[in-house]
Design an enzyme around this catalytic site. Structure first.
Site, PDB file in Angstrom:
ATOM      1  N   GLY A 200      77.383  49.030  -6.827  1.00  0.00           N
ATOM      2  CA  GLY A 200      78.322  47.917  -6.768  1.00  0.00           C
ATOM      3  C   GLY A 200      77.971  46.956  -5.658  1.00  0.00           C
ATOM      4  N   PRO A 201      78.587  45.773  -5.676  1.00  0.00           N
ATOM      5  CA  PRO A 201      78.327  44.775  -4.632  1.00  0.00           C
ATOM      6  C   PRO A 201      78.747  45.291  -3.258  1.00  0.00           C
ATOM      7  CG  PRO A 201      79.536  43.826  -6.486  1.00  0.00           C
ATOM      8  CD  PRO A 201      79.545  45.299  -6.677  1.00  0.00           C
ATOM      9  N   PRO A 202      78.248  44.672  -2.185  1.00  0.00           N
ATOM     10  CA  PRO A 202      78.654  45.092  -0.836  1.00  0.00           C
ATOM     11  C   PRO A 202      80.153  44.897  -0.630  1.00  0.00           C
ATOM     12  CG  PRO A 202      76.715  43.664  -0.750  1.00  0.00           C
ATOM     13  CD  PRO A 202      77.218  43.618  -2.158  1.00  0.00           C
ATOM     14  N   GLY A 203      80.769  45.859   0.061  1.00  0.00           N
ATOM     15  CA  GLY A 203      82.175  45.730   0.428  1.00  0.00           C
ATOM     16  C   GLY A 203      83.161  46.209  -0.607  1.00  0.00           C
ATOM     17  N   THR A 204      82.684  46.829  -1.693  1.00  0.00           N
ATOM     18  CA  THR A 204      83.607  47.257  -2.745  1.00  0.00           C
ATOM     19  C   THR A 204      84.158  48.664  -2.519  1.00  0.00           C
ATOM     20  OG1 THR A 204      81.660  47.876  -4.048  1.00  0.00           O
ATOM     21  CG2 THR A 204      82.691  45.766  -4.544  1.00  0.00           C
ATOM     22  N   GLY A 205      83.693  49.379  -1.496  1.00  0.00           N
ATOM     23  CA  GLY A 205      84.284  50.673  -1.151  1.00  0.00           C
ATOM     24  C   GLY A 205      83.489  51.876  -1.593  1.00  0.00           C
ATOM     25  N   THR A 207      81.167  53.663   0.142  1.00  0.00           N
ATOM     26  CA  THR A 207      81.173  54.683   1.206  1.00  0.00           C
ATOM     27  C   THR A 207      82.548  55.308   1.343  1.00  0.00           C
ATOM     28  OG1 THR A 207      79.480  53.409   2.377  1.00  0.00           O
ATOM     29  CG2 THR A 207      80.647  55.084   3.629  1.00  0.00           C
ATOM     30  N   GLU A 423      86.036  14.282  -1.603  1.00  0.00           N
ATOM     31  CA  GLU A 423      86.892  15.404  -2.009  1.00  0.00           C
ATOM     32  C   GLU A 423      87.889  14.978  -3.078  1.00  0.00           C
ATOM     33  OE1 GLU A 423      86.003  18.233  -1.169  1.00  0.00           O
ATOM     34  OE2 GLU A 423      84.638  17.665   0.442  1.00  0.00           O
TER      35      GLU A 423
END
Length: 620
Positions: A200-205, A207, A423
């Protein structure tokens, strides 16, 4: 009281021994050798206090100023001088030389050598402490595993601490159940997966999920990074793999978690000039060890990566990493659950609705949401409040996406006007593009690298993006450049990022998504061949120059079509463009509701003017 390390104690002992050895070698301190003439001069001036004739016919003694001397005066010459210049105050003695024994002369040298060896050995032992796991970071143990072990008695992370990943937890629940009750699986003839790969992408949990498995199962948890295996020494990586599995077998049942496994598990033989031999040897040893332990030995391998495409196929086959679990970006329900977890120890105002906040954060990972709640808490403290309100949470969302505001930056009136129309151009074009996302906020206050921003958020999460939606996205990105050209009759560098993103979307539509009517549903280019060459150089070209020209032509056609559409929208809604830009120059920031109110008021004014014109025409 701070504990004194053994290294400091040994250092003090070493210094004391050095001083003792120097004291033993002090036998010749303050002893000066003088010539025959100098001796005669001292004798005549009566500066000599004593004369000692040694057995080896040398002369030594002491001067009246306390200085020790020695000379090689021939004894016959000494007698002549003493008879010619009598000096009865001098004490004359004849002594046997008090020479130091040979063994005693070499003792200081031996002591120094022994102390140096002892100090080096002590330093090596001391350097082995402080490492992860069993303290194996010393030079003598560089082949030992550096895995950190978390035992069940430490603070547990359980599935309750993991939110927004219900399916992932369900997949991992049977691993936990096997570690708790392996017997029922053995009786049914079931084989639990040897390895689980979290993708999965970094930071998805990823670990966090692995730690939750360990906490739920109540077994030792060995964690190590893929980069910890390979060092400068040949064979260290393979040795550490062997040692890791030896430790794990002693603690079975247990879990081995390898974070960022792509650092050691990249495909073998890839790259220019072949592969990295040392890294490949480490991977080979890992493959052997995963096949080596028994089917139900109680060791579960869990690994995490965000680059599964570059892993070696042998690592992914059944029998090694049997199960692949995708840990993706959470949906709106998952984001709400994650926000509840990260707001447990925070005081939120009654007006705060986490479900509303979850809708405003599409694409946020678990790490982003944790950072968002932390930023909101910091902003609350900065504003001298004790309760987090919705204003702080909205600002935290914008800070995470675009960075902090730079209100103190000095901006000329010309640049402010250019930014306002730029903008406003984005906002008005998106407003009249049917498939564009609703406007959430517009600002001309610099944030991060941007001089201003137009934030648009989708009303709901989507899994796919259509061709028409991508085209409308490109139209919206080009709205700022078109507004500059239409109103200010000039263009600036402020549209660089917009043009980059528009070009990237158009090229992907042609080369990756098969959305070109001319080229058809064909994918051009393969980015999985040379994983060591980088993102751009590693992309192989599997098409001819003729096709490359067609690709460029199609990309250009898509962008030019979007540019023409943006020009048409702004030409038809120029009054709204002016109204939004003027309000931005006045307030510097507009919320989505304020923007819609300006559009509605302008439309009413335009209708009134149109009706007034028709009435005047009818009267005439």
């Amino acid at each position: 009281m701070k504990k004194i390390s053994s290294a400091a104690i040994w250092l003090v002992v070493f210094v004391l021994v050095i001083f003792a050895c120097l004291a033993l070698l002090e036998t010749n301190k303050n002893v000066s050798t003088i010539s025959v003439d100098k001796f005669q001069q001292y004798w005549v001036k009566k500066d000599i206090k004593s004369v000692q004739v040694r057995e080896d016919k040398t002369v030594a003694g002491e001067l009246k100023n306390g200085t020790q001397y020695e000379t090689v005066v021939p004894l016959q010459r000494l007698i002549q001088v003493m008879e010619k210049y009598p000096n009865t105050s001098v004490a004359e003695t004849y002594i046997k030389p008090a020479s130091m024994p040979m063994w005693l002369q070499i003792v200081p040298t031996l002591l120094i050598i022994l102390m140096l060896v002892a100090f080096w050995f002590m330093y090596m032992q001391q350097s082995q402490g402080g490492g992860g796991g069993g303290g194996n970071r010393g030079v003598m143990n560089f082949g030992k595993s550096r895995a950190k072990i978390a035992t069940p008695d430490k603070r547990k992370v359980t599935f309750d601490d993991v939110a927004g990943e219900d399916e992932e937890k369900e997949e991992l629940a049977e691993v936990v159940d096997f570690l708790k009750q392996p017997k029922k699986y053995l009786e049914a003839g079931a084989r639990i997966p040897k390895g689980i790969l979290l993708v999965g992408p970094p930071g998805t949990g990823k670990t966090l999920l692995a730690r939750a498995v360990s906490g739920e199962a109540g077994v030792p948890f060995y964690s190590i990074s893929g980069s910890d295996f390979v060092e400068m020494f040949v064979g260290v990586g393979a040795s550490r793999v062997r040692d890791l599995f030896e430790q794990a077998k002693k603690s079975a049942p247990c879990i081995i978690f390898i974070d960022e496994i792509d650092a050691v598990g990249r495909q073998r033989g890839a790259g220019v000039g072949g592969g990295h031999d040392e890294r490949e040897q480490t991977l080979n040893q890992l493959l052997v060890e995963m096949d080596g332990f028994g089917v139900n030995e109680g060791i579960i391998m869990i690994a995490a990566t965000n680059r599964p495409d570059i892993l070696d196929p042998a690592l992914l086959r059944p029998g090694r990493f049997d199960r692949h679990i995708l840990v993706g970006v959470p949906d709106v329900k998952g984001r709400e659950e994650i926000l509840k977890v990260h707001s447990k120890n925070k005081h939120l105002a009654d007006e705060v609705k986490l479900n509303v906040l979850a809708k405003r954060t599409p694409g946020f990972t678990g790490a982003d949401l944790e950072n968002l709640m932390n930023e909101a808490a910091l902003l609350t403290v900065r504003n001298n409040k004790k309760i987090i309100e919705m204003n702080e949470l909205d600002e935290a969302v914008t800070r995470v996406i675009a960075g902090p505001e730079k209100k103190s930056k000095v901006i000329s009136e010309k640049d402010r006007k250019l930014t306002a129309y730029h903008e406003a151009g984005h906002a008005v074009v998106m407003r009249y593009s049917p498939l564009s996302d609703p406007i959430h906020q517009i600002s001309i206050i610099p944030r991060g690298m941007a001089g201003g921003y137009t934030m648009h958020l989708p009303e709901q999460d989507t899994s796919y993006t259509s061709k028409l939606k991508l085209k409308d996205d490109i139209v919206g990105l080009l709205g700022g450049r078109v507004a500059e050209k239409l109103i200010l009759h000039d263009i600036s560098t402020g549209a660089k990022n917009d043009i980059d993103r528009a070009s990237s979307i158009a090229r992907k539509m042609v080369t990756e998504y098969g959305m070109s009517d001319v080229l058809g549903p064909i994918s051009f280019g393969n980015d999985h061949n040379e994983v060591f060459l980088g993102r751009d150089l590693g992309k192989s070209r599997n098409f001819s120059e003729e096709v490359a020209n067609k690709i460029d032509s199609e990309v250009k056609a898509i962008v030019e079509e979007a540019y023409a559409k943006a020009e048409k929208i702004l030409a038809e809604n120029e009054s709204k463009l002016h109204a939004v830009a003027q309000e931005l120059l006045l307030k510097e920031k507009l919320e989505g509701a304020e923007f819609e109110a300006i559009i509605a008021k302008t439309e009413l004014d335009d209708v009134a003017k149109s009706n007034s014109g028709r009435i005047e025409l009818a009267k005439s």
